[in-house]
Design an enzyme around this catalytic site. Structure first.
Site, PDB file in Angstrom:
ATOM      1  N   GLU A  49       0.765  -1.131  -0.082  1.00  0.00           N
ATOM      2  CA  GLU A  49       0.018   0.113   0.047  1.00  0.00           C
ATOM      3  C   GLU A  49       0.801   1.182  -0.063  1.00  0.00           C
ATOM      4  OE1 GLU A  49      -3.178   2.281   2.905  1.00  0.00           O
ATOM      5  OE2 GLU A  49      -2.266   0.119   3.498  1.00  0.00           O
TER       6      GLU A  49
ATOM      7  N   ASP B 211      -5.598   2.690  -1.673  1.00  0.00           N
ATOM      8  CA  ASP B 211      -6.362   3.462  -0.788  1.00  0.00           C
ATOM      9  C   ASP B 211      -6.528   4.746  -1.084  1.00  0.00           C
ATOM     10  OD1 ASP B 211      -7.119   5.011   1.546  1.00  0.00           O
ATOM     11  OD2 ASP B 211      -6.026   3.831   2.992  1.00  0.00           O
ATOM     12  N   THR B 212      -7.902   5.117  -1.431  1.00  0.00           N
ATOM     13  CA  THR B 212      -8.079   6.170  -2.077  1.00  0.00           C
ATOM     14  C   THR B 212      -8.001   7.492  -1.354  1.00  0.00           C
ATOM     15  OG1 THR B 212     -10.660   5.712  -1.456  1.00  0.00           O
ATOM     16  CG2 THR B 212      -9.926   5.126  -3.658  1.00  0.00           C
TER      17      THR B 212
ATOM     18  N   GLU C 273     -11.734   1.794   5.472  1.00  0.00           N
ATOM     19  CA  GLU C 273     -10.697   1.761   6.582  1.00  0.00           C
ATOM     20  C   GLU C 273     -10.604   3.019   7.125  1.00  0.00           C
ATOM     21  OE1 GLU C 273      -6.104   0.373   7.214  1.00  0.00           O
ATOM     22  OE2 GLU C 273      -6.538   1.969   6.258  1.00  0.00           O
TER      23      GLU C 273
END
Length: 292
Positions: free
Chosen positions: A148, A181-182, A242
């Protein structure tokens, strides 16, 4: 597409005493619960697997990378501990039937410095050596490592999709891919849908978070563009919210969480699910400030 939610939304660290969040996730409608492994000793893994099966919840597993779990550290002891943690989590993912183990595998969250190029290259080499070893174990277990990129305020190593691709391609393992992860992507990329298209089949997991880490659909992200890009590449993984409803002191410091991100964790979970389900699984509907 499966919609999931991280245990981080409700509690940190997750433990056997926190199993009530599994029922909350199921009652809202989630398909997947993402287990954040901060301290494996706090969790009865046999009971967790049984509870998830009973509820019909699929599982994904994510990591928590503190300073003592840094595979690019200049301390051999810390590097060894980081690799051991990753391998432990791969074993957990295998046992829980999670297809992935994801997170910033390469370094510690909150490690941000401007260092000489020689030091940067040495840390990258240590990282690569350990990723090769981790990928070998992932290959044996049939679990995919999902690396990530984080934003510049949380790491100085891998911020962009291009940097993540370069590192993953250098390891060259079918069991090392990329997690997007945007929230981080919004800070570091000029165009989120374009970054998804660039990733292609390297993308194995998406954490679908709003630009401020609040409830998905209440900010300014181009969710329909994200949806269309995922469809274009044939993405078959999960979308997992998240964010952090009750972060530990260490987590709050690493991720710079100083205020509530929604009225409550339960509200964020329910409204976020509704938005993602409609946007990604139910047609053209938009929520909140998204305008047709």
């Amino acid at each position: 597409m499966d919609i999931g939610i991280s245990t981080f939304v409700w509690v940190s660290p997750f433990s056997t005493a926190s199993f009530d969040v599994l029922r909350k996730a199921k009652d809202i409608g989630y398909d997947v619960i993402e287990i954040a492994v901060e301290d494996r000793e706090l969790i009865d893994w046999v009971a967790l697997k049984k509870a998830c099966h009973s509820l019909g919840l699929k599982v994904t597993v994510s990591g928590a990378f503190g300073m003592d779990r840094d595979i690019s550290s200049d301390q051999a002891r810390v590097r060894a501990n980081g690799l051991s943690y990753i391998i432990d989590c791969l074993e957990i993912a295998n046992e829980l039937e999670s297809p992935i183990f994801g997170g910033p595998l390469y370094s510690a969250v909150g490690k941000t410095r401007l260092v000489p190029e020689a030091q940067k290259q040495q840390e990258r080499q240590w990282c690569l050596e350990n990723l090769h070893l981790a990928a070998r174990r992932a290959e044996a277990l049939g679990v995919t490592l999902a690396l990530e990129p984080l934003n510049r305020f949380e790491t100085d190593m891998i911020n962009t999709v291009d940097q993540a691709i370069a590192l993953v391609d250098e390891v060259a393992s079918d069991r090392l891919k990329i997690l997007l992860d945007t929230f981080h992507n919004n800070i570091e990329e000029k165009n989120i849908p374009a970054s998804i298209l660039k990733l292609g089949d390297r993308l194995v997991h998406v954490q679908a978070n709003e630009n401020d880490r609040g409830t998905p659909g209440t900010g300014h992200l181009d969710w329909l563009g994200i949806r269309d890009a995922l469809q274009t590449i044939g993405y078959g993984g999960s979308l997992v919210i998240e964010t952090f409803g009750a972060p530990s002191k260490e987590l709050a410091r690493a991720a710079s969480i100083w205020r509530p991100l929604a009225a409550s964790a339960d509200e964020l979970a329910a409204e976020g699910f509704g938005f993602l389900k409609k946007t990604f699984c139910g047609g053209e509907g938009r929520y909140s400030n998204q305008i047709d």
